[in-house]
Scaffold this active site. Sequence first.
Site, short mmCIF file in Angstrom:
data_model
loop_
_atom_site.label_atom_id
_atom_site.label_comp_id
_atom_site.label_asym_id
_atom_site.label_seq_id
_atom_site.Cartn_x
_atom_site.Cartn_y
_atom_site.Cartn_z
CG ASP A 172 -1.81 1.11 1.42
OD1 ASP A 172 -2.09 1.80 0.42
OD2 ASP A 172 -2.28 1.33 2.56
CG ASP A 204 6.27 11.58 -9.40
OD1 ASP A 204 6.32 12.49 -10.27
OD2 ASP A 204 7.07 11.49 -8.47
CE LYS A 229 -3.45 5.15 0.79
NZ LYS A 229 -2.80 4.34 1.83
NE ARG A 264 -6.34 1.24 14.40
CZ ARG A 264 -6.75 2.49 14.25
NH1 ARG A 264 -6.48 3.39 15.18
NH2 ARG A 264 -7.43 2.84 13.18
CB THR A 296 -11.64 7.85 4.29
OG1 THR A 296 -10.43 7.27 4.75
CG2 THR A 296 -12.36 6.85 3.42
O1 C5P Z 1 -6.51 -0.43 12.29
P1 C5P Z 1 -7.50 -0.25 11.18
O2 C5P Z 1 -8.40 -1.46 10.96
O3 C5P Z 1 -8.28 1.04 11.27
O4 C5P Z 1 -6.56 -0.16 9.89
C1 C5P Z 1 -7.04 0.07 8.61
C2 C5P Z 1 -5.92 0.18 7.64
O5 C5P Z 1 -6.42 0.64 6.40
C3 C5P Z 1 -4.81 1.15 8.04
O6 C5P Z 1 -3.59 0.65 7.50
C4 C5P Z 1 -5.22 2.42 7.36
O7 C5P Z 1 -4.15 3.28 7.07
C5 C5P Z 1 -5.84 1.89 6.07
N1 C5P Z 1 -6.80 2.76 5.41
C6 C5P Z 1 -7.94 3.23 6.02
N2 C5P Z 1 -8.82 4.02 5.34
C7 C5P Z 1 -8.56 4.35 4.08
C8 C5P Z 1 -7.42 3.88 3.43
C9 C5P Z 1 -6.54 3.08 4.14
O8 C5P Z 1 -8.20 2.92 7.17
N3 C5P Z 1 -9.42 5.08 3.42
#
Ligand code: C5P
Length: 232
Positions: free
Chosen positions: A59, A64, A61, A211, A119
């Site tokens: 991931d 460029d 992203k 998490r 988001t």
């Molecule tokens: O800990 P959690 O379940 O919130 O982690 C979600 C993962 O998805 C993290 O790595 C976060 O950076 C990523 N993410 C997100 N929302 C997004 C894009 C990526 O939570 N729109």
Amino acid sequence: MGKDVIIACDFPTAAQTLTFLDRFPERKPFVKIGMELFYAEGPSVVREIKARGHRIFLDLKLHDIPNTVKKAMAVLSGLDADIVNLHAAGTAEMMRAALEGLTRADGTRPLLIAVTQLTSTDQNALEHELLIDRPMDEVVLAYAENAKNAGLDGVVCSPLEAGKVHRRCGSGFLTVTPGIRFADGEKGDQKRIMTPAQAKIEGADYIVVGRPITAAADPAAAYARCCAEFTD
Ligand code: C5P
């Protein structure tokens, strides 16, 4: 690749990540490696996790000029990640260049998915900083359509948007959705959330779960619960 649970391994070091992954001796989970770990440890952490039998969503992203993204994607393709991503805001030309860079000499390549709008960007920032004068939903769906037309395989989106993306871009266009929480779990900083079972009903193809698994007292049990709700 079918429906699956991807664990977001948001750890600062390779050592912590590998110790965590040792807790899954039976079924090797699909893992997401983000910028923090990649920038700290470099490509070797991808090779190491891959060598242990995990599939990897890298991931990073990318965003460029097309030529730079093409060359960077060629490097990532050599790491044998299963999914990589970029920002759809880089334009269709950049997305097509990325696909070219990713494609190996034998014609194979990792899946390539796009971030539509982060988001963390709200309607106010969209209008007053990015100067995009349209509703967020419309922008997300239009960017998803651009990604589809450029030949990409799917998008990262909220599970709340997975159904809409499939209706606009087709059921074969992948939706990879973070923002997943158990019904009885902590929300943390995530605002627009769904349970794994709800994400399944919405038609998400992959859920990205951090998490609720990484901070669980028993991560293997939390992972098994996610898989039971989402894939069974
Ligand atoms: O800990 P959690 O379940 O919130 O982690 C979600 C993962 O998805 C993290 O790595 C976060 O950076 C990523 N993410 C997100 N929302 C997004 C894009 C990526 O939570 N729109």
